[in-house]
Design a protein around this motif. Sequence first.
Motif, PDB file in Angstrom:
ATOM      1  N   GLY A 173      18.984   1.349   4.608  1.00 24.20           N
ATOM      2  CA  GLY A 173      19.322  -0.078   5.073  1.00 24.20           C
ATOM      3  C   GLY A 173      18.893  -1.402   4.186  1.00 24.20           C
ATOM      4  O   GLY A 173      17.777  -1.232   3.935  1.00 24.20           O
ATOM      5  N   SER A 174      18.899  -2.214   4.527  1.00 26.53           N
ATOM      6  CA  SER A 174      18.419  -3.385   3.693  1.00 26.53           C
ATOM      7  C   SER A 174      16.816  -3.867   4.563  1.00 26.53           C
ATOM      8  O   SER A 174      16.831  -3.824   5.728  1.00 26.53           O
ATOM      9  CB  SER A 174      19.003  -4.615   3.979  1.00 26.53           C
ATOM     10  OG  SER A 174      18.980  -6.402   3.779  1.00 26.53           O
ATOM     11  N   PRO A 231      17.232   5.997  14.852  1.00 24.55           N
ATOM     12  CA  PRO A 231      17.309   7.458  15.348  1.00 24.55           C
ATOM     13  C   PRO A 231      18.086   8.239  13.919  1.00 24.55           C
ATOM     14  O   PRO A 231      18.888   7.890  13.228  1.00 24.55           O
ATOM     15  CB  PRO A 231      18.792   6.986  16.383  1.00 24.55           C
ATOM     16  CG  PRO A 231      18.204   5.938  16.759  1.00 24.55           C
ATOM     17  CD  PRO A 231      17.788   4.897  15.553  1.00 24.55           C
ATOM     18  N   GLY A 232      17.544   9.467  13.959  1.00 26.29           N
ATOM     19  CA  GLY A 232      18.088  11.206  13.216  1.00 26.29           C
ATOM     20  C   GLY A 232      17.785  10.169  11.994  1.00 26.29           C
ATOM     21  O   GLY A 232      17.902  11.302  10.867  1.00 26.29           O
ATOM     22  N   VAL A 233      16.426   9.886  11.412  1.00 33.26           N
ATOM     23  CA  VAL A 233      15.747   9.838  10.144  1.00 33.26           C
ATOM     24  C   VAL A 233      14.838   9.857   9.772  1.00 33.26           C
ATOM     25  O   VAL A 233      13.366  10.630  11.038  1.00 33.26           O
ATOM     26  CB  VAL A 233      16.598   8.218   9.954  1.00 33.26           C
ATOM     27  CG1 VAL A 233      15.082   7.524   8.711  1.00 33.26           C
ATOM     28  CG2 VAL A 233      17.699   7.035  10.131  1.00 33.26           C
ATOM     29  N   GLY A 234      14.642  10.287   8.875  1.00 29.20           N
ATOM     30  CA  GLY A 234      13.605  11.025   8.292  1.00 29.20           C
ATOM     31  C   GLY A 234      12.389  10.387   8.067  1.00 29.20           C
ATOM     32  O   GLY A 234      12.358   9.208   8.329  1.00 29.20           O
ATOM     33  N   HIS A 235      11.489  10.651   6.893  1.00 25.71           N
ATOM     34  CA  HIS A 235      10.411  10.099   6.721  1.00 25.71           C
ATOM     35  C   HIS A 235      11.157   8.772   5.256  1.00 25.71           C
ATOM     36  O   HIS A 235      10.093   8.507   4.421  1.00 25.71           O
ATOM     37  CB  HIS A 235       9.274  10.629   5.685  1.00 25.71           C
ATOM     38  CG  HIS A 235       7.817   9.835   5.469  1.00 25.71           C
ATOM     39  ND1 HIS A 235       7.265   9.961   6.430  1.00 25.71           N
ATOM     40  CD2 HIS A 235       6.916  10.823   4.636  1.00 25.71           C
ATOM     41  CE1 HIS A 235       6.159   9.580   6.156  1.00 25.71           C
ATOM     42  NE2 HIS A 235       6.171   9.956   4.896  1.00 25.71           N
ATOM     43  N   LEU A 251       0.301  -1.284  -0.480  1.00 28.36           N
ATOM     44  CA  LEU A 251       0.128   0.337   0.332  1.00 28.36           C
ATOM     45  C   LEU A 251       0.495   1.616  -0.285  1.00 28.36           C
ATOM     46  O   LEU A 251       1.162   1.575   1.125  1.00 28.36           O
ATOM     47  CB  LEU A 251      -0.798   0.413   1.303  1.00 28.36           C
ATOM     48  CG  LEU A 251      -1.845  -1.158   1.723  1.00 28.36           C
ATOM     49  CD1 LEU A 251      -2.265  -1.271   2.470  1.00 28.36           C
ATOM     50  CD2 LEU A 251      -2.875  -1.410   0.171  1.00 28.36           C
ATOM     51  N   ASN A 252       0.741   1.837  -0.903  1.00 27.18           N
ATOM     52  CA  ASN A 252       1.366   2.824  -0.863  1.00 27.18           C
ATOM     53  C   ASN A 252       3.075   3.181  -0.831  1.00 27.18           C
ATOM     54  O   ASN A 252       3.428   3.916  -0.836  1.00 27.18           O
ATOM     55  CB  ASN A 252       1.149   4.489  -0.290  1.00 27.18           C
ATOM     56  CG  ASN A 252       1.342   5.392  -0.998  1.00 27.18           C
ATOM     57  OD1 ASN A 252       1.312   6.336  -1.968  1.00 27.18           O
ATOM     58  ND2 ASN A 252       1.670   6.489   0.935  1.00 27.18           N
ATOM     59  N   GLY A 253       3.809   1.790  -1.434  1.00 32.83           N
ATOM     60  CA  GLY A 253       5.062   1.675  -0.469  1.00 32.83           C
ATOM     61  C   GLY A 253       5.414   0.181  -0.512  1.00 32.83           C
ATOM     62  O   GLY A 253       4.496  -0.340  -0.464  1.00 32.83           O
ATOM     63  N   LYS A 254       5.854  -0.147  -0.646  1.00 31.60           N
ATOM     64  CA  LYS A 254       7.122  -1.688  -0.616  1.00 31.60           C
ATOM     65  C   LYS A 254       7.824  -1.615   0.175  1.00 31.60           C
ATOM     66  O   LYS A 254       8.816  -0.828   0.628  1.00 31.60           O
ATOM     67  CB  LYS A 254       7.243  -2.641  -1.560  1.00 31.60           C
ATOM     68  CG  LYS A 254       8.170  -1.278  -2.978  1.00 31.60           C
ATOM     69  CD  LYS A 254       7.859  -2.383  -3.813  1.00 31.60           C
ATOM     70  CE  LYS A 254       8.163  -3.730  -3.521  1.00 31.60           C
ATOM     71  NZ  LYS A 254       9.683  -4.055  -4.574  1.00 31.60           N
ATOM     72  N   LEU A 255       9.053  -2.526   0.807  1.00 36.63           N
ATOM     73  CA  LEU A 255       9.290  -3.382   0.999  1.00 36.63           C
ATOM     74  C   LEU A 255      10.730  -3.157  -0.054  1.00 36.63           C
ATOM     75  O   LEU A 255      10.289  -3.665  -0.896  1.00 36.63           O
ATOM     76  CB  LEU A 255       9.692  -4.497   1.801  1.00 36.63           C
ATOM     77  CG  LEU A 255       8.671  -4.386   3.105  1.00 36.63           C
ATOM     78  CD1 LEU A 255       8.571  -6.114   3.752  1.00 36.63           C
ATOM     79  CD2 LEU A 255       9.527  -3.933   4.476  1.00 36.63           C
ATOM     80  N   ARG A 256      12.159  -3.002   0.570  1.00 38.03           N
ATOM     81  CA  ARG A 256      12.973  -3.180  -0.771  1.00 38.03           C
ATOM     82  C   ARG A 256      13.390  -4.313  -1.006  1.00 38.03           C
ATOM     83  O   ARG A 256      14.800  -4.657  -0.319  1.00 38.03           O
ATOM     84  CB  ARG A 256      13.902  -2.392  -0.975  1.00 38.03           C
ATOM     85  CG  ARG A 256      14.015  -0.522  -1.062  1.00 38.03           C
ATOM     86  CD  ARG A 256      14.678   0.179  -0.822  1.00 38.03           C
ATOM     87  NE  ARG A 256      15.627   0.166   0.363  1.00 38.03           N
ATOM     88  CZ  ARG A 256      15.354   0.948   1.408  1.00 38.03           C
ATOM     89  NH1 ARG A 256      14.389   1.771   1.160  1.00 38.03           N
ATOM     90  NH2 ARG A 256      15.591   0.864   2.879  1.00 38.03           N
ATOM     91  N   VAL A 257      12.598  -5.510  -1.201  1.00 37.95           N
ATOM     92  CA  VAL A 257      12.733  -6.754  -1.315  1.00 37.95           C
ATOM     93  C   VAL A 257      11.329  -7.105  -2.504  1.00 37.95           C
ATOM     94  O   VAL A 257      10.160  -7.372  -3.007  1.00 37.95           O
ATOM     95  CB  VAL A 257      12.470  -7.945  -0.380  1.00 37.95           C
ATOM     96  CG1 VAL A 257      12.870  -9.292  -0.232  1.00 37.95           C
ATOM     97  CG2 VAL A 257      13.480  -6.756   0.960  1.00 37.95           C
TER      98      VAL A 257
END
Length: 689
Positions: A228-229, A220-224, A85-91
């Motif tokens: 990573g994997s 931590p420190g990450v936005g929207h 839904l409106n995006g996916k895991l990068r796998v």
Amino acid sequence: MTSRQQVMLGVRKQQKIPGELTLKRFLIILFFSATLVHAADPPVRWNSKFNETYQSPAVGTPVSFPVQTPPKVAGMKAYPLVINLNGKLRVDPSEKFPFFQATPTYNRIWGYRAMSTYDVMQVIARMKNKYPIDADRVYLVGSSAGGSGAMHLASSYPDQFAAMIPLVAAGNNYPLANFKNLPVAFHHGDRDWTSAICNARVQSQRMQELGCPVILKEYPGVGHSVPGSHAPLMTWLFDQKRNPTPKSITHDCEAPSLGRSYWLTIREFANPHQRAFVEATINDKTVIIHPQNIVAISLALDQLPHITSVQIDKTRLAAAANFKFQDGTWKSVEATPEPTTRPYEAGAAANLYQGEPLLIVYGTKGDRTNQLRAVARTLAKYGGPDFAKMPGMFPVVADIDLTPEQQSNANLILIGTPAENSISAAILPALPIKIQEDTLIVDGRSKLPLQDQVLSMLYPHPKHPKRLVYLLAPFTDESGFARFAANPAKFLAGPDGFDRISQADLLVQNSKHHIARQMQFGKDWTWLKFPDAKLPIPARYANRRNLAINYMEIMKAKSNADFALWWGPADQGMWGTDLNDLQRYNPEFYTRADFHTQHRLYETTIGTVTGEELKEIWNRWGTNQVLQSIPEMKLNAIEDAKQYRLHIPMDLYIKLGQRKKNLNNPQAGPGIPAKEVMVEIFRGTERKR
């Protein structure tokens, strides 16, 4: 030709509408959709990307959606299905992760409500029917608005999914108790200023308190985004498997159509305008059930073959499929025969956007035919929520072209006053209202002049009572009609399916959305009657800023926070929608009886900010009245280093995120029930009568 094909063919007899299917294309689609239904499905296209389709009775056309298939794995008979839904895991599907994935396309309807909900469930059904899908390994993944959409879908249909991952989103106003058997893993950056993390923190806390299997992974420190994997996320997802027969369930819902949970189904509410809740446990050979606001329940005995008895509260009965509360006690009963009239469900216009055939019918009498046709075409592009259009559109037909077959096979939205729409005029004598000389007459209520008002009302079709009609009648002058025509979906009552129990089956408002009347039906489709029908709302509630003050005063009293905040009169909303959904009232006609239709429990959050942060927030939004506070904010009294407790409506966290601010130590605040607000609104008015 089927009756459905006859219905849709009849729609196309009118003049061609830009953006709609031509008759020739429509017939071609009908032919191929019939072929798809009756022909054997082709072999699976392994390790491929392509578009799949399902036939939508709602819009009368095929709906396509992207699919990606895995390589075929020797010895593997059923595969996981991931719904994105409106995006996916990068796998992607592979030999290491052999799964099917599908992406529903009605994603422009924010939050995946109404027709988006229907779209997702149809995609799942199509994939299960056509491909070797393991029904116990269907997963939801959503990012941002898709993450909150995944929460909505999973809380509505918890028994359909094995697990879910909302990325950088959580949302609110979900029945979180429904996640008791459904694992959820939130993934969120703590510097996400689009959808601030404090919301996910609060929702995960609440779910933990309810005993739900939930994880919150913070970055931590990450936005929207989630860096990573994503392989570890996919590994966690596939480690989860649905238990179709859990020993203990809880289910909370606003309508019987949302009442299914694993092996138990809520069939009927005692009060359709209150939420229903059930706890059920399998104890050896007995099912123990504790229902609230429920008078009919069904059990799936095929899933419970060892059960010999059922205990509902203190009543013990032999195992059976159906139970009903009658004459003050629970009894086992035969399956209830299907009623001749459609059963009532709260939600008003939400009932139109559940996947049934829907026609938008405009009036051709009078001199506004072209304008009413344009309104119908605009409304046909909305699938529920009034701030986002769907990819397709519902069929539009003129009243003079509408056939009896169409009326018997589709729900109708009737555009125009009875003087303009011949279908509205024909059914009006059978409706529980009268309109005489542009005045609304309803038993037990004062007469209501309809000049410069828009009337909307839901009711079963008098000649086809399994179908619904929805009157949308603008009794407006030219300027009022222009405001109505700009977004007619805003004049429907609750089309997005949110807060169904509070939606008015009869709603009268002017073109600036000041409400003059709200009424609801009971289970028998007769008007609910409340006291104080002649007690007007105080004049100050024409401005919803004053209603917000009532909410803030209650919040402050409940939490003893330093400040309660709310959206102010200068707020312009976000993402195309007004997150401050408090209503405006017309004090000349609106009464306490109208406010009795409101049942919402407003969710809130409590947390802290430093004085320095509070000054920055207030200098940006308080001084220009985008925000307001109780007590009044006096910046010269705010100490920079001091921590201040804020009590806010849940959705206001988004506004704070725009200033790159999170509430520290956020917690769920007490809910604010509409009944408490009503007491404050009408306090002292009885003495003044």
